[in-house]
Design a protein around this motif. Structure first.
Motif, short mmCIF file in Angstrom:
data_model
loop_
_atom_site.label_atom_id
_atom_site.label_comp_id
_atom_site.label_asym_id
_atom_site.label_seq_id
_atom_site.Cartn_x
_atom_site.Cartn_y
_atom_site.Cartn_z
N SER A 4 0.85 -1.19 0.00
CA SER A 4 0.00 0.00 0.00
C SER A 4 0.88 1.23 0.00
O SER A 4 1.95 1.22 0.62
N PRO A 5 0.44 2.31 -0.67
CA PRO A 5 1.20 3.55 -0.59
C PRO A 5 1.22 4.06 0.85
O PRO A 5 0.19 4.05 1.53
N THR A 6 2.39 4.45 1.33
CA THR A 6 2.53 4.94 2.71
C THR A 6 1.84 6.30 2.85
O THR A 6 1.97 7.16 1.98
N GLU A 7 1.11 6.47 3.95
CA GLU A 7 0.46 7.76 4.21
C GLU A 7 1.50 8.72 4.79
O GLU A 7 1.56 8.92 6.00
N ILE A 47 -0.39 6.78 -5.49
CA ILE A 47 -1.42 6.52 -4.47
C ILE A 47 -2.13 5.20 -4.75
O ILE A 47 -3.23 4.96 -4.25
N THR A 48 -1.49 4.33 -5.54
CA THR A 48 -2.11 3.06 -5.95
C THR A 48 -1.51 1.89 -5.19
O THR A 48 -0.29 1.81 -5.03
N PRO A 49 -2.34 0.97 -4.70
CA PRO A 49 -1.79 -0.23 -4.05
C PRO A 49 -1.27 -1.26 -5.06
O PRO A 49 -1.54 -1.15 -6.25
N LYS A 50 -0.51 -2.22 -4.58
CA LYS A 50 -0.14 -3.40 -5.38
C LYS A 50 -0.96 -4.58 -4.88
O LYS A 50 -0.86 -4.88 -3.69
N PRO A 51 -1.69 -5.30 -5.73
CA PRO A 51 -2.07 -4.92 -7.08
C PRO A 51 -3.11 -3.79 -7.06
O PRO A 51 -3.65 -3.54 -6.00
N SER A 56 -0.99 -1.97 -9.12
CA SER A 56 0.33 -1.45 -9.46
C SER A 56 1.36 -2.53 -9.12
O SER A 56 1.05 -3.51 -8.46
#
Lengths: 273, 273
Positions: free
Chosen positions: B232-235, B262-266, B268
């Motif tokens: 997840s993208p870090t806040e 701002i996109t999670p894997k998957p 991304s």
């Protein structure tokens, strides 16, 4: 705005056309026609999508998009309408940016020494050319325009073509239009000056159903600004950013990555193209 | 890690080379050499920058970058060293991603049916191939590696070439390297799994000293993850994002725009290429 000004001054002697260039947002032509019908102004929709996409074919340079893609096709359409005078909504920021050499706005002609009568066969009248955005909005309110029109975020003259990096094709505009729906739905009512989705030409490696998916990237920009001369990225809640990324990657086919612009203007511009 | 394992097992019969492919981070070859010297392991630096850049010339496809650009040049260099056996730090995530068809990691050969003895003239030993990142780190600690090495964020086999979208040239890598210095300085010590700068091929309209500046865009990614399988993208605090954007646009010539993924894997992936 200038439509309503013109209508007040000229009544039915004013002919109002909405040129559908294929680059507008979802349902925009019909919605605009409806709003003006409610105000007693008849708007004719002129379908010129094929002409614009033909002119934009193979064009990737931003300035060329403006010149070849928009200014020339638009000028020809106005002349074909038989118009002697074009009412144009040029504002002061358009003039400033063009004169400063930042970007040539599609509607700046006289200021660059272009005689529209000679070049296109019609004159141009620009009743709000001395106003920046806040004054334009105050005027919209005073004229009795619905808030939906005068208070909405600015939208570029190049329309969605200003938000497609690389070639502007019907397929790529459709993809960007779908991402724009998500961004505008999610940020509607937020106090930002302007917000947008941008389709990149770069592709990035993604992952879909456990397999490699080399896909598209959408960039979101949301600006705090009063006049578009300078601007800062809006500090949106992280949860909102995540929601937009999740919706875009699920609702827009082929998009595997979404970013958020964190750069102020300058050195960024509001729009990417 | 495998260097130290090999050194424990073989002592001075192990020859250790650091191949400088021109794609490493600022000062990395010397720093690695120094760290291993402190551990009693002599590391020879092999300057192969020209060879890698020559192989990468004109290559834009991610998979081709891995094959032509890295695997082939690397294989040739190892053979020229006269090595009979290569100790390789392949881990289990590399295997999983390659077998699943997500991306072909440069170090996955046997698993794809490639006999390295036949193809490159040497055997490959992979002592940590059954471990994912957390286990690799626990092992590094147990072996007495400095924390700087075992606890640092993962770095791709393709090195900075994995973070250049489009052609990998010395100039473009230099630009990305400078942006990477900023991101690593600013995020050092943050509990994220991995962070990086990515150089886009797309150019966007910017504004410098009041004039148009059609420039580069850098994308920052920072990941919360335990094993790189999902993320997840870090806040990050918005202030931190702004600081990185300001520093990069001021310190890296030609960059006018910085975004944050701002996109999670998957859907991304961790890296863009």
């Amino acid at each position: 705005m200038v439509t309503l000004l013109g209508h007040r001054a000229l009544g039915d002697r004013l002919k109002t056309c909405f040129i559908d260039n294929g680059l507008m947002r979802q349902d925009e032509p019909r919605r605009i026609q409806q709003i003006f019908a409610d105000l007693g102004v008849r708007v004719e929709i002129l379908d010129a999508q094929d002409k614009f996409f033909a002119a934009l074919r193979g064009v990737t340079d931003p300035e060329e998009k403006r010149d070849k893609g928009i200014t020339e096709v638009f000028g020809k359409l106005v002349r074909e309408c038989g118009a002697k005078v074009l009412l144009q909504g040029t504002n002061y920021t358009d003039v400033e940016e063009t004169v400063a050499g930042i970007k040539r706005q599609h509607n700046i002609l006289a200021q660059l020494g272009i005689d529209t009568q000679e070049a296109y066969g019609y004159k141009v009248l620009e009743p709000i050319i001395q106003l920046r955005k806040p004054a334009v909005r105050a005027m919209g309110e005073a004229l009795g325009l619905p808030q939906e029109l005068y208070a909405r975020p600015p939208f570029p003259g190049l329309a969605l073509a200003a938000r497609v990096i690389g070639e502007v094709t019907p397929e790529r505009v459709a993809l960007l239009r779908a991402a724009t729906v998500v961004v505008e739905e999610e940020l509607q009512g937020c106090p930002a000056f302007q917000y947008m989705a941008i389709l990149h030409e770069d592709k990035v490696t993604g992952l879909r159903d456990g397999k490699r998916d080399f896909g598209h990237q959408i960039e979101i920009r949301c600006w705090d600004s009063t006049d578009a001369v300078t601007g800062s990225p809006t500090e949106l809640p992280f949860e909102k950013l995540r929601t937009m990324a999740d919706r875009i990657t699920h609702e827009v086919p082929g998009v595997v990555s979404v970013t958020y612009s964190i750069t102020p203007k300058p050195p960024s511009c509001i729009e990417a193209v």
